[in-house]
Scaffold this active site. Structure first.
Site, PDB file in Angstrom:
ATOM      1  N   HIS A 115       0.831  -1.280   0.003  1.00 50.46           N
ATOM      2  CA  HIS A 115      -0.086   0.052   0.106  1.00 50.46           C
ATOM      3  C   HIS A 115       0.857   1.228   0.019  1.00 50.46           C
ATOM      4  O   HIS A 115       1.892   1.139   0.663  1.00 50.46           O
ATOM      5  CB  HIS A 115      -0.922   0.197   1.296  1.00 50.46           C
ATOM      6  CG  HIS A 115      -1.744  -1.054   1.574  1.00 50.46           C
ATOM      7  ND1 HIS A 115      -1.348  -2.167   1.953  1.00 50.46           N
ATOM      8  CD2 HIS A 115      -3.110  -1.159   1.427  1.00 50.46           C
ATOM      9  CE1 HIS A 115      -2.462  -2.943   2.209  1.00 50.46           C
ATOM     10  NE2 HIS A 115      -3.380  -2.268   1.700  1.00 50.46           N
ATOM     11  N   ASP A 310      -4.736 -13.809  -3.410  1.00 51.52           N
ATOM     12  CA  ASP A 310      -4.031 -13.473  -2.124  1.00 51.52           C
ATOM     13  C   ASP A 310      -3.938 -14.823  -1.410  1.00 51.52           C
ATOM     14  O   ASP A 310      -5.080 -14.942  -0.568  1.00 51.52           O
ATOM     15  CB  ASP A 310      -4.529 -12.237  -1.536  1.00 51.52           C
ATOM     16  CG  ASP A 310      -4.254 -11.053  -1.715  1.00 51.52           C
ATOM     17  OD1 ASP A 310      -3.453 -10.765  -2.701  1.00 51.52           O
ATOM     18  OD2 ASP A 310      -4.843 -10.003  -1.066  1.00 51.52           O
ATOM     19  N   ASP A 323      -6.087 -13.778   8.137  1.00 53.92           N
ATOM     20  CA  ASP A 323      -5.125 -13.827   7.057  1.00 53.92           C
ATOM     21  C   ASP A 323      -3.810 -14.759   7.663  1.00 53.92           C
ATOM     22  O   ASP A 323      -2.697 -14.383   7.754  1.00 53.92           O
ATOM     23  CB  ASP A 323      -4.529 -12.230   7.226  1.00 53.92           C
ATOM     24  CG  ASP A 323      -5.358 -11.522   6.458  1.00 53.92           C
ATOM     25  OD1 ASP A 323      -6.148 -11.917   5.856  1.00 53.92           O
ATOM     26  OD2 ASP A 323      -5.123 -10.108   6.375  1.00 53.92           O
ATOM     27  N   ASP A 353      -0.928 -12.560   1.240  1.00 51.50           N
ATOM     28  CA  ASP A 353      -1.484 -11.437   2.173  1.00 51.50           C
ATOM     29  C   ASP A 353      -1.834 -12.415   3.418  1.00 51.50           C
ATOM     30  O   ASP A 353      -2.831 -12.567   3.951  1.00 51.50           O
ATOM     31  CB  ASP A 353      -2.672 -11.055   1.455  1.00 51.50           C
ATOM     32  CG  ASP A 353      -3.408 -10.040   2.534  1.00 51.50           C
ATOM     33  OD1 ASP A 353      -2.956  -9.764   3.311  1.00 51.50           O
ATOM     34  OD2 ASP A 353      -4.495  -9.400   2.035  1.00 51.50           O
TER      35      ASP A 353
END
Lengths: 450, 450, 450, 450
Positions: A115, A310, A323, A353
């Site tokens: 990000h 992911d 996750d 991820d």
């Protein structure tokens, strides 16, 4: 790369396997990057990517430092104290970058994802944030060039800052939407600068917490128009990467518009955006939406919309996004079977991820987790290859649908049949015979390959 | 209609309310068909419909008589012994029809819904089944004409017979698809004969139990082509009703392609079918898909696709379809608010796809359950009308989105804005201010109307 | 109390109700503290309590200040900027206390609850933490005395600090268990000092994330022995309050040993602890465990173990703890019916373990949320009183079980019957008759009171 | 046993494995009954049992013949047409028994389980039902003696008949409870006659659909007294088998009192019944209760209450009981690890309470499903043995808890420690160090054995 040595120097060997003491840090048991399967190297089939936010910004909770936005334990303080989290935000951003590239290199993974805000700290103004990004991505570009490591995808964090609490592209206040637009503009420029192969939109706040205060129709339209602006700007600057939307049903919102693969496909088609986007599927999001692990990967692929994965997992008894590193061989076999059947994920990949548990506080746990997951996917790939090359299951499925290759089946297949013909066929042929679906046989054979 | 009297004659009064002993069977406390709200009668806003399968074929389990297909308790035998279930299948089909019309009339409901196979028993051949349907629908037509009661919708049962165990339109064997096509052809003809205002497709077996034996791409294409045949035949015979697809995520299949509203919208748009279908939303299916009660009604309405509602409920702690009578006033208020805002459901309605509990064995329970649910919807309607007429919540929402009515917001709204303009706006105006979403205020005001 | 005025002075009126503009901050529509119902004031039946952590430490995320431990949004930064969060940790702890007592007073609530660590900041040693607690609770004691506001319960935060990441009483390292023991010792002393009426144990980390690394038998035994130490010390210091365990199925752990009411009852009975503990039931935890909202309240009450209630709610479509303010009148009616039937909650109460949404950023939202919830419970109480006083439902239930008051039923009831008698009874009396459960009638009558 | 040959004669070979064409019907790939692992034969560790209801009474739906009570598809008619379902109920009961024993023998399984009512048809009176049972169990006894096959457990069907719709032991009408008691009396006698090693109580209707019409306290007491009658009669007739309760959270009831292992343990201890019962854990029920697959097996074993296992599975994305054959090697590995650690399941076993899918209509599917599941458990057993014999994981866990073997840990362990000692320890030793839980390492090592 002298700087790296300081972060992981103390972890010369990974000893999770009983007798791996003598191996070095990359002691894969199953993953072998160069090995060729079905005409392609394992590395090429798997296209592993390490994510920046969990593995280098994570602290075992939402961070005390607002430049480290992601990694949640809503009931606990940080537990992961990383040696690169020292100094001013910009200093630690650089240390973090060196640590990350040291890690990618030692692990032997060729891609990473990030990000905007976990790469470089947000400033007090857009201009300052952009300057920070420029400065840090200069270093990233240099490290990419030194190591050959590439960006699988970039995304903009349009959800952590308080300004986005009521949404970014779907915020009731157009001022916020404008901020998100400005941020995405810069994100696209960074993607171009670093040669990102994809660009992801995850709409964590694009949805609602309460239907009472929400104008759903207005919000969907704003979101569509927001995407159209991004498409236009991408074309203007000649950015070649693939746009991806990542579905998630809920969390942090009570309801997110990008609920699952089919919801996003419906949205894209309604607004005429389907040629500009594919999907980035995260199985932990898929299971939160009530589907089986592989469901959205299969559906997206069926609709020609599977762009990237992911590669993480959740726990089926939990109702939030954990996750976790994927460790189930059955799951990875099914994913890789779909990936092979669609001819690979390029330009997408398998992005971890995933985060080490808040309790996995040793620095070596970062290696162990990635290695364990990569081995799990390598086993999945080998299994899928054997299934496909053997052709036993494929042949059974083909036989099962064989009635559509001729006669009235062929007419149904090509769309030329009519209800009148159906009725005539039944009047002539009567009741169909009952054919076993043989689920247990398929399952037993599938187990044979695991 | 002399014949009716025998079935419900023993139930002159419904005594569920403390002091209702003196009233007759239709002792509504809140529902008043003729009362006008916002320019329309309650009857017109609510368009209640009784379903045939649960209320007249249900036995408290899957029936011992294969002509009575629906009503599940997978662990128990029948408990509901109805006086009309006597004689040969055709004899009881006729008795059932008279009982049903007696019930509709006494209850004061103007619409009913049915599957082909619960109206008339399936024969050993398509031809016999069709003859049975012809004979029974002759009687139905006569009863409709005598009573003024109409068909809200017809649907074909393409899931209960063993031939459909692996799917109807998505069966791997085109012979089965052909049977389904022949059955739908007849169903459309019956819809025309009885003046049905809608025709529903519920794909209970259109999905899969195991991904291992399934070719998803092939099945979706066959389903689309099946729908296209139905559209073509509908146009050919000049049938004017609205086609509806009813989403359900799972059960009996592990996964159904018509998972929820957005899945169906995505499917319809992908195959160019969106102008021919709307959705029949069943909230019990919506909650099974992981959404809130009102979610799919709101989403379908937002996309202009809300055609009709199967007004039932489930229990939020159960993972299967319980088809309970709706008794929650908050839920019905939200549904009716959406219905009013889209200007009504016509030609759809509120169909009670609900069954008395297997333990509710008294004949009067049929009345009590419908009356309780109709009163619950009547209260929901009144609440929604007060909310809309007061305008307090609507005004708050409008104010919340007011920035999109001018300046840069207006440009976003009409699609003419660019990312460059967004950036320029932020450089000039800086950080947006944080605005409370005020969820608790909205909830408290909403409670004020309940 | 001059100091308070500064925090909420700007909120003279709450205007959420259409025409409440002229009222002052406590504009309850339904709650009337003094009003007597069934021989007791509303205040006495409801025993409302405000929680300290959400309402005074919450920042809309896990806090950036480690002294403010609770309030989760795993994907976002703080949004709630409270005027009392200024200065050093000890300075803001005092401001917070004054703000809290100003709030309690203006709201008219007589009880509050807190964790040791949200009342006073944790120091770098146990000794420093204890000194901080001593200093701040001196102020609390003074404010209690000035205002008459009392402590409903105290609890120790044995989950947020990194030392507890693998459990407190169930930590694999006895050093951590010892720290938890030392902390609970101090907590009990503080409870005595402030006259707390209850003491709560919530085992957020007493469970596991992975079965692979866990010795369940050892952990359960340690937890039991830990509780025994607490019981012994409580008796030693003459602390009179009620011990409560608060069940929760999961989050932050994957699995918590105190899963639900029955799990805790089983645990307590197995280890001989049942006479020393009751339960603090939180409905949001109950629904996360797969039960209906009221389930654990009913079960705990049935087993004589209902001690107190954390009166909040979740969203049935979400799989994590949202700690919303309770706004559903049906739910509060069922809770209050059980509370009345067991003769009240004393010394427990209704503690609002609820937080304003992260998006509810106005200071007035704190008032609006509490007032809305208190009104919702007041309506629930009124409904429950009407149900009980009318006796209609109670009478129907009593009649339903009347066969156990005589003959063979009486023998079953008192435990003197045998299987041989059962068989003889059936041989004599044959098949029982089928009796409708009349669920829809009960539901309709219940709706009549809402 | 000439009679058997007619049922499965047409299935000489099972060909699900690629190259198994030449093998005969029992072509296990992994299961080898005689092979000795850790001092015991595989047969002895696994103690497989075939269930009667699914495999010999199942028709792919709730049956049209009320003597065939179990096997649910609430939306479909029968699909499984078995050659033994012919003739009068008593004739087909005998054919079914011969078919079953032929199947057990060919499959090589030594145990079976049954409900009274699937073994022999219910008559119109208790006396007739009992005579039917006597007659059929005479044949069963003879077949047991001829084949050496034994009864793992018997249970009474107290849920399918309409009389039990509102409960058996918890029915509001004591007449129904009496019928259940009479039925259990006979069931116990049959258990003795056939030498059953266990007797199971599954309370499918012991719970409620609506809290409104239910007196929970009365029902729990009646259930406890019912169990006490059974214990007394068991002792009276000298029946030596183990009593087992089988938890299930819901379905058919909305809520069942025997929700999960801990609920039953709490109930048993409350009513002083814990020495007379153990648990029969069904993982599909465990996952419906919101736990992980292995959870209740681990918990029951920890409390010394694991008696037997219904070795099936569900789908984690479905909310109802699917009773699938267990095919996940990770799951079976965890189950067998617990079984080995408690020294085996004797006198319990692994009962396949599993049914072929409604779509698995071939007779050979019965074999394929059982063989696939037996192989899956055989792999699980081998894996568990390797894990335990290697000692790597066990050693890591032991080390993790080693602080409890000396000093203050030892005092906590033996229950002699006090809070004062805890505090003194911390004052002396300060903050504990943070120790990684290393979940990913455990998972990776576990995968190594799969």
């Amino acid at each position: 790369m002298a700087a790296q040595a300081e972060f992981f120097a103390g972890i010369p060997k990974i000893s999770y396997l009983p007798n791996a003491g003598a191996r070095d840090v990359m002691c894969f048991k199953h993953y072998n990057a160069e090995e060729v399967l079905m005409g392609r190297s394992m590395e090429d089939w798997l296209r592993f990517s390490v994510c920046y936010w969990h593995s280098f910004c994570g602290t075992g909770t939402v961070a005390t430092d607002p430049t480290l936005p992601l990694c949640a334990d809503p009931f606990g303080f940080p537990t992961l104290h990383r040696p690169w989290n020292e100094g001013t935000p910009m200093e630690s951003a650089k240390k973090r970058l060196h640590a990350a590239f040291e890690f990618f290199t030692k692990l032997g993974v060729k891609y990473y994802t990030f990000h905007d805000r976990d790469m470089a700290p947000e400033g007090s103004t857009l201009e300052e944030s952009n300057r920070n990004l420029d400065e840090i991505t200069d270093v990233a570009l240099q490290l990419q060039s030194q190591t050959g490591i590439k960006v699988l995808w970039v995304t903009c964090n349009l959800f952590a800052h308080q300004r986005y609490m009521n949404g970014a592209a779907t915020n009731p206040d157009c001022h916020v939407l404008a901020f998100a637009g400005a941020q995405v503009k810069k994100g696209l420029e960074i993607a171009k600068k670093l040669g990102a192969e994809n660009f992801v939109f995850w709409g964590g706040r694009e949805g609602f917490l309460s239907i009472h205060n929400t104008d759903v129709a207005a919000e969907l339209k704003h979101m569509a128009n927001f995407f159209k602006m991004a498409v236009k700007y991408k074309e203007k600057i000649g950015l070649k990467c693939q746009f991806l939307i990542e579905p998630k049903p809920k969390e942090p919102c009570r309801h997110q518009y990008d609920y699952d693969a089919m919801s996003v496909i419906g949205f894209l088609k309604h607004y005429g955006l389907e040629s500009h986007f594919k999907l980035n599927i995260e199985p932990n999001h898929t299971t939160l939406a009530g589907h089986s692990y592989e469901h959205d990967i299969v559906m997206a692929s069926t609709f020609g919309m599977l762009g990237s994965v992911d590669s993480n997992t959740g726990s089926s008894d939990l109702g939030w996004d954990t996750d976790q590193f994927p460790m189930d061989i059955r799951d990875t076999t099914l994913v890789m079977k779909t990936v092979i059947e669609q001819g690979g994920l390029q330009p997408g990949g398998l992005n971890f991820d995933a985060k080490v548990r808040r309790e996995s506080t040793d620095l070596e746990d970062l290696f162990i987790a990635h290695i364990g997951a990569m081995d799990t996917f390598a086993r999945g790939l080998r299994n899928a290859v054997r299934i496909i090359e053997d052709g036993l299951i494929t042949g059974m499925v083909k036989e099962r649908y064989s009635s559509f290759s001729h006669g009235i089946g062929q007419k149904v297949e090509d769309g030329s049949a009519t209800l009148e013909e159906m009725e005539a066929f039944i009047k002539q042929n009567g009741e169909p015979k009952v054919t076993s679906g043989k689920q247990e046989k398929y399952e037993s054979i599938f187990n044979h390959y695991i």
